[in-house]
Each structure stands twice: as structure tokens, then as C-alpha cells.
Design a protein around this motif. Structure first.
Motif, PDB file in Angstrom:
ATOM      1  N   GLU A   1     -62.275 -12.038 -19.483  1.00  0.00           N
ATOM      2  CA  GLU A   1     -61.425 -12.749 -18.499  1.00  0.00           C
ATOM      3  C   GLU A   1     -61.919 -12.474 -17.072  1.00  0.00           C
ATOM      4  O   GLU A   1     -62.037 -13.509 -16.260  1.00  0.00           O
ATOM      5  CB  GLU A   1     -59.910 -12.351 -18.775  1.00  0.00           C
ATOM      6  CG  GLU A   1     -59.327 -13.092 -19.905  1.00  0.00           C
ATOM      7  CD  GLU A   1     -57.911 -12.671 -20.043  1.00  0.00           C
ATOM      8  OE1 GLU A   1     -57.387 -11.876 -19.327  1.00  0.00           O
ATOM      9  OE2 GLU A   1     -57.221 -13.212 -21.270  1.00  0.00           O
ATOM     10  N   LEU A   2     -62.253 -11.199 -16.829  1.00  0.00           N
ATOM     11  CA  LEU A   2     -62.505 -10.814 -15.359  1.00  0.00           C
ATOM     12  C   LEU A   2     -64.048 -11.284 -15.226  1.00  0.00           C
ATOM     13  O   LEU A   2     -64.153 -12.063 -13.920  1.00  0.00           O
ATOM     14  CB  LEU A   2     -62.662  -9.540 -15.442  1.00  0.00           C
ATOM     15  CG  LEU A   2     -63.226  -8.733 -13.929  1.00  0.00           C
ATOM     16  CD1 LEU A   2     -62.600  -7.512 -13.574  1.00  0.00           C
ATOM     17  CD2 LEU A   2     -64.632  -8.473 -13.871  1.00  0.00           C
ATOM     18  N   TYR A   3     -64.993 -11.338 -16.119  1.00  0.00           N
ATOM     19  CA  TYR A   3     -66.136 -12.138 -15.682  1.00  0.00           C
ATOM     20  C   TYR A   3     -66.260 -13.648 -15.750  1.00  0.00           C
ATOM     21  O   TYR A   3     -66.987 -14.168 -15.012  1.00  0.00           O
ATOM     22  CB  TYR A   3     -67.321 -11.701 -16.776  1.00  0.00           C
ATOM     23  CG  TYR A   3     -67.835 -10.269 -16.614  1.00  0.00           C
ATOM     24  CD1 TYR A   3     -68.601 -10.053 -15.642  1.00  0.00           C
ATOM     25  CD2 TYR A   3     -67.414  -9.061 -17.208  1.00  0.00           C
ATOM     26  CE1 TYR A   3     -69.370  -8.527 -15.168  1.00  0.00           C
ATOM     27  CE2 TYR A   3     -68.145  -7.847 -17.065  1.00  0.00           C
ATOM     28  CZ  TYR A   3     -69.170  -7.857 -16.100  1.00  0.00           C
ATOM     29  OH  TYR A   3     -69.710  -6.618 -15.838  1.00  0.00           O
ATOM     30  N   LEU A   4     -65.287 -14.134 -16.400  1.00  0.00           N
ATOM     31  CA  LEU A   4     -65.252 -15.617 -16.461  1.00  0.00           C
ATOM     32  C   LEU A   4     -64.603 -16.124 -15.048  1.00  0.00           C
ATOM     33  O   LEU A   4     -65.109 -17.103 -14.566  1.00  0.00           O
ATOM     34  CB  LEU A   4     -64.314 -16.077 -17.443  1.00  0.00           C
ATOM     35  CG  LEU A   4     -64.302 -17.651 -17.823  1.00  0.00           C
ATOM     36  CD1 LEU A   4     -65.611 -18.301 -18.028  1.00  0.00           C
ATOM     37  CD2 LEU A   4     -63.540 -17.979 -18.733  1.00  0.00           C
ATOM     38  N   ARG A   5     -63.789 -15.087 -14.528  1.00  0.00           N
ATOM     39  CA  ARG A   5     -62.984 -15.597 -13.224  1.00  0.00           C
ATOM     40  C   ARG A   5     -64.099 -15.522 -12.008  1.00  0.00           C
ATOM     41  O   ARG A   5     -64.408 -16.025 -11.159  1.00  0.00           O
ATOM     42  CB  ARG A   5     -61.941 -14.705 -13.068  1.00  0.00           C
ATOM     43  CG  ARG A   5     -61.083 -15.183 -11.846  1.00  0.00           C
ATOM     44  CD  ARG A   5     -59.796 -14.143 -11.735  1.00  0.00           C
ATOM     45  NE  ARG A   5     -60.082 -12.979 -11.139  1.00  0.00           N
ATOM     46  CZ  ARG A   5     -59.703 -11.743 -11.518  1.00  0.00           C
ATOM     47  NH1 ARG A   5     -59.229 -11.562 -12.648  1.00  0.00           N
ATOM     48  NH2 ARG A   5     -60.149 -10.530 -11.080  1.00  0.00           N
ATOM     49  N   LEU A   6     -64.885 -14.366 -12.094  1.00  0.00           N
ATOM     50  CA  LEU A   6     -66.129 -13.961 -11.365  1.00  0.00           C
ATOM     51  C   LEU A   6     -67.209 -15.226 -11.122  1.00  0.00           C
ATOM     52  O   LEU A   6     -67.569 -15.646 -10.351  1.00  0.00           O
ATOM     53  CB  LEU A   6     -66.701 -12.703 -11.571  1.00  0.00           C
ATOM     54  CG  LEU A   6     -67.903 -12.289 -10.625  1.00  0.00           C
ATOM     55  CD1 LEU A   6     -67.504 -12.294  -9.215  1.00  0.00           C
ATOM     56  CD2 LEU A   6     -68.574 -11.039 -11.123  1.00  0.00           C
ATOM     57  N   TYR A   7     -67.516 -15.615 -12.416  1.00  0.00           N
ATOM     58  CA  TYR A   7     -68.455 -16.819 -12.987  1.00  0.00           C
ATOM     59  C   TYR A   7     -67.950 -18.089 -12.165  1.00  0.00           C
ATOM     60  O   TYR A   7     -68.795 -18.485 -11.344  1.00  0.00           O
ATOM     61  CB  TYR A   7     -68.489 -16.902 -14.357  1.00  0.00           C
ATOM     62  CG  TYR A   7     -69.439 -18.398 -14.530  1.00  0.00           C
ATOM     63  CD1 TYR A   7     -70.601 -18.154 -14.988  1.00  0.00           C
ATOM     64  CD2 TYR A   7     -68.689 -19.340 -14.761  1.00  0.00           C
ATOM     65  CE1 TYR A   7     -71.452 -19.369 -14.994  1.00  0.00           C
ATOM     66  CE2 TYR A   7     -69.408 -20.559 -15.116  1.00  0.00           C
ATOM     67  CZ  TYR A   7     -70.771 -20.596 -15.280  1.00  0.00           C
ATOM     68  OH  TYR A   7     -71.496 -21.602 -15.693  1.00  0.00           O
ATOM     69  N   LYS A   8     -66.841 -18.311 -12.206  1.00  0.00           N
ATOM     70  CA  LYS A   8     -66.140 -19.611 -11.350  1.00  0.00           C
ATOM     71  C   LYS A   8     -66.507 -19.312 -10.016  1.00  0.00           C
ATOM     72  O   LYS A   8     -66.832 -20.211  -9.466  1.00  0.00           O
ATOM     73  CB  LYS A   8     -64.670 -19.941 -11.788  1.00  0.00           C
ATOM     74  CG  LYS A   8     -64.495 -20.016 -13.128  1.00  0.00           C
ATOM     75  CD  LYS A   8     -62.913 -20.505 -13.584  1.00  0.00           C
ATOM     76  CE  LYS A   8     -62.105 -19.423 -13.228  1.00  0.00           C
ATOM     77  NZ  LYS A   8     -60.612 -19.889 -13.757  1.00  0.00           N
ATOM     78  N   GLN A   9     -66.056 -18.258  -9.540  1.00  0.00           N
ATOM     79  CA  GLN A   9     -66.155 -17.934  -7.939  1.00  0.00           C
ATOM     80  C   GLN A   9     -67.737 -17.861  -7.526  1.00  0.00           C
ATOM     81  O   GLN A   9     -67.822 -18.525  -6.511  1.00  0.00           O
ATOM     82  CB  GLN A   9     -65.762 -16.398  -7.635  1.00  0.00           C
ATOM     83  CG  GLN A   9     -64.097 -16.412  -7.615  1.00  0.00           C
ATOM     84  CD  GLN A   9     -63.367 -17.104  -6.349  1.00  0.00           C
ATOM     85  OE1 GLN A   9     -64.035 -17.596  -5.429  1.00  0.00           O
ATOM     86  NE2 GLN A   9     -62.006 -16.935  -6.516  1.00  0.00           N
ATOM     87  N   LEU A  10     -68.454 -17.443  -8.443  1.00  0.00           N
ATOM     88  CA  LEU A  10     -70.096 -17.544  -7.906  1.00  0.00           C
ATOM     89  C   LEU A  10     -70.636 -18.959  -8.140  1.00  0.00           C
ATOM     90  O   LEU A  10     -71.456 -19.169  -7.316  1.00  0.00           O
ATOM     91  CB  LEU A  10     -70.708 -16.593  -9.030  1.00  0.00           C
ATOM     92  CG  LEU A  10     -70.505 -14.836  -8.736  1.00  0.00           C
ATOM     93  CD1 LEU A  10     -70.975 -14.121  -9.508  1.00  0.00           C
ATOM     94  CD2 LEU A  10     -71.437 -14.706  -7.180  1.00  0.00           C
TER      95      LEU A  10
END
Length: 381
Positions: free
Chosen positions: A159-168
Motif C-alpha cells: 500500500e505504501l509503495y502504491l501510494r508513492l507510485y501515484k505521487q511520483l
């Protein structure tokens, strides 16, 4: 800013694509000299050199590893009178016959079959665009500290990496704006038989609308890793994509080990990959370490930002902003937005002298772009 001792820790890796050229700066036509070396290989075409560093514990360590691989590659190439072309755009070539597909054989023969599909779908000229990919993962200790609710760590991490992916994805334009370095190209990229250096309307051809993009916008479902991988799978099943590797977006979530959609879905995210960096011809290794340091700071800053619904409209805007940033004269709002983000980062990383120096370095780039755009606008008003 978090006080965790693991905040700046993590694992880092660099992949650098370049082309092999002969003494006349033409694409080398010799077989790739490194066989199945996992650290010195090629990507799409046989006359490409891709250096892949081992996993490192700092950007500085990764850059030193890249330097060692670069030295090895150059020494081997020199035996054939060849060298490395340190530009993102290719040198002059006569036709696509000068671009042999990477000759993967044996257990890797499926890689060649995939590249033959790409040849039919996109042509081979796009295969010549080269750049830098930056890979990063957080320290496991840091992830455990963030997991304050003691949720399942595997699920929390995804979930954390997916959230970061969206931001990036939403901010990929900023990294293009700061690292674009390929406005010139040879006319042979436009048409066989042509020659001569052309100044394009783009600061980065490979990140522009002329770069390596899918023929449609692959809208994805970012609600969870399961829906994310499922939406990619749907594009494959319908034939829109040959495989997950054909998903040409500037950011990727990657699993540990074999990079496949099945592995990602089954075992989760191991690290995140940023794919938009041009080769910097003024840097001996093709990348300025400060740009990678900034990317790391941006990752850490974006991790602190609230989650959001990455709607199809926002996904379209993210790609549109990315391509806009690749223009020599992007919309004036982009440098202004970039400055605002960097100023927020300066506050977030206040007290960190090294971070302050990196942010000031990037901020000066944007200030220079704003001045240039202002001059151009005044001329045409």
C-alpha cells in the motif's frame, strides 16, 4: 520531518543505457561483447550497452559501482576501436538495418521474441533512445517504524509503495524539467538517408510525445496492488499490451527477483523505479549524482503527502504534464510549480545542510528556465 535514524536509509541501484559506436561515431555492428553478464548487458538492440549496478546502500556507492562498470565496458570496447555514445539521442544511422535486435538465445530467447513484437509495433528507431533508470527501496526497519498500527507488513508495504507510485507519477514532470538534456538529434531519426544536426522543440526527445509511449493511455486501477496488477493484466488479455514490460510509463513498481507481473502480484513490491532521466553528456558517467540525490529527497517528501484517488483524468494529466515538461519551452506554470514544490521541500528538510545544497542546486535550474522563458515570451509579444 521524521526523526527516524533509518529515514535516509534504503537500497539504491542505477541502470544506464547507452549505445556502442565505432571510431566514426556510427552504431557498432559487432556482436555484443559481454555475453550474459548480468551487470553489463543490453536492452532492446545489440549495439546497446546497459550497465546495471548491484544493489547498493547509498547513492554514492551506486555511482561508484557505475563508474567501475563504465571502466570495464570502455576497456573492452576499446579493443574493437569502439566507445560509448553518451547522449540520449542516437548518432547518425542509415536505416533500421543498422539496429539489430538484441540477440538473446537459449533460456532468454523469449526476450528476443518480445523485441520482435516491439519492432513490428513501434519500429526500431525508438529502441535507440537511451537514459538512466534509478531504483530505490526503503529500509525494512523504516517500514516497520511507519507501520504504527501493526498491520500485516506485506500488505502495508504494498500500500505504501502504491501510494508513492501515484505521487511520483503525478510529479514525474518535475524530474524531466530538471534533467532533460537532449534537444539536438540527427536527421536520420526523422527519415532514412537524411543527415545533419537538428535543434528540436524538445529538451528531451525520449520524454516528449515523440518518445517511447504506448499507442493509447493505459488507465490503471490504483486502489490496491491486486486491482493495479489486475488492470495491467486486462490490457494484456485484450491484446493492448504484449506484456507488462510494454507498459511505457515513467515510473514502475517492481518485485524482487524476476521482473514479471505474476511475481509482482504474488510476492508484492520490492522497489520503485524512476525511468525518466536523460543521459547528461556533461557528466562523465552520464548522470549528475546531485540529480539522483534530489530524486531520493523527492521520494521522501512525497511519502509525507496525503493519499488521493488517481482517477483516469489525473492519470491523463500526469502524462500530459510529463510530455509538456519535455518541451524546450514548457508552460510557464511548470517551473513555477516546481519552485513551489522545492520551497516546500526546503522547509521539510530544514536543518539538513546536505539536502539544502541539493535543493538549492535544482532551484537554480528552474530559475534559469524561468528567465529563458520570459525572454522568449517578450520577443514574441
Amino acid at each position: 520531518m521524521t526523526a527516524s535514524q533509518y529515514f535516509y536509509s534504503g537500497k539504491f541501484g542505477i541502470e544506464r543505457e547507452t549505445l556502442r559506436v565505432d571510431i566514426q561515431n556510427r552504431l557498432a555492428q559487432t556482436p555484443h561483447p559481454f555475453g550474459n553478464d548480468e551487470h553489463i548487458t543490453r536492452d532492446f538492440c545489440e549495439n546497446q550497452i546497459e550497465l546495471v549496478t548491484p544493489v547498493c546502500h547509498s547513492i554514492d556507492e551506486a555511482v561508484h559501482a557505475l563508474a567501475e562498470l563504465d571502466k570495464r565496458a570502455r576497456e573492452e570496447l576499446a579493443k574493437n576501436g569502439e566507445s560509448i555514445w553518451l547522449y540520449s539521442n542516437p548518432p547518425h544511422f542509415d536505416s533500421e538495418d543498422d539496429i539489430p535486435i538484441a540477440d538473446f538465445t537459449g533460456d532468454h530467447s523469449s526476450k528476443r521474441a518480445y523485441r520482435e513484437v516491439l519492432e513490428q509495433k513501434y519500429g526500431k528507431k525508438l529502441m535507440l533512445f537511451s537514459g538512466i533508470h534509478f531504483n530505490f527501496s526503503f529500509a525494512e526497519e523504516f517500514l516497520r517504524e511507519l507501520n504504527t498500527n501493526n498491520a500485516d507488513l506485506h500488505t502495508f508495504k504494498n500500500e505504501l509503495y502504491l501510494r508513492l507510485y501515484k505521487q511520483l507519477m503525478l510529479h514525474s514532470w518535475l524530474l524531466v524539467l530538471l534533467t532533460a538534456a537532449s534537444p539536438y538529434y540527427d536527421a536520420s531519426l526523422d527519415k532514412d538517408g537524411k543527415s545533419g544536426i537538428i535543434m528540436s522543440e524538445y529538451s528531451s526527445l525520449r520524454n516528449s510525445k515523440r518518445g517511447y509511449w504506448n499507442k493509447f493511455l493505459p488507465v490503471l486501477d490504483h486502489r490496491s496492488l491486486k486491482t493495479f496488477t489486475g488492470s495491467i493484466k486486462k490490457h494484456i488479455v485484450t491484446g493492448s499490451l504484449y506484456s507488462a514490460s510494454e507498459l511505457y510509463l515513467p515510473v514502475r513498481l517492481k518485485p524482487r527477483g524476476i521482473n514479471s507481473l505474476e511475481n509482482l502480484a504474488a510476492n508484492g513490491v520490492d522497489h520503485i523505479e524512476l525511468r525518466m532521466f536523460d543521459l547528461n553528456p556533461s557528466a562523465p558517467l552520464g548522470i549528475d549524482e546531485r540529480d539522483l540525490e534530489f530524486a531520493h529527497l523527492l521520494i521522501l517528501y512525497l511519502l509525507s503527502q496525503p493519499d488521493f484517488d488517481f482517477t483516469p483524468e489525473l492519470q491523463e494529466k500526469a502524462v500530459r504534464d510529463h510530455k509538456n515538461a519535455a518541451l524546450l519551452e514548457p508552460d510557464i506554470e511548470l517551473p513555477e510549480r516546481g519552485e513551489a514544490i522545492i520551497e516546500a521541500m526546503e522547509e521539510y528538510f530544514s536543518g539538513n545542510e546536505n539536502a539544502g545544497g541539493i535543493l538549492e542546486y535544482e532551484k537554480q535550474k528552474l530559475a534559469g528556465q524561468k528567465v529563458c522563458n520570459s525572454v522568449v515570451n517578450n520577443i514574441y509579444e
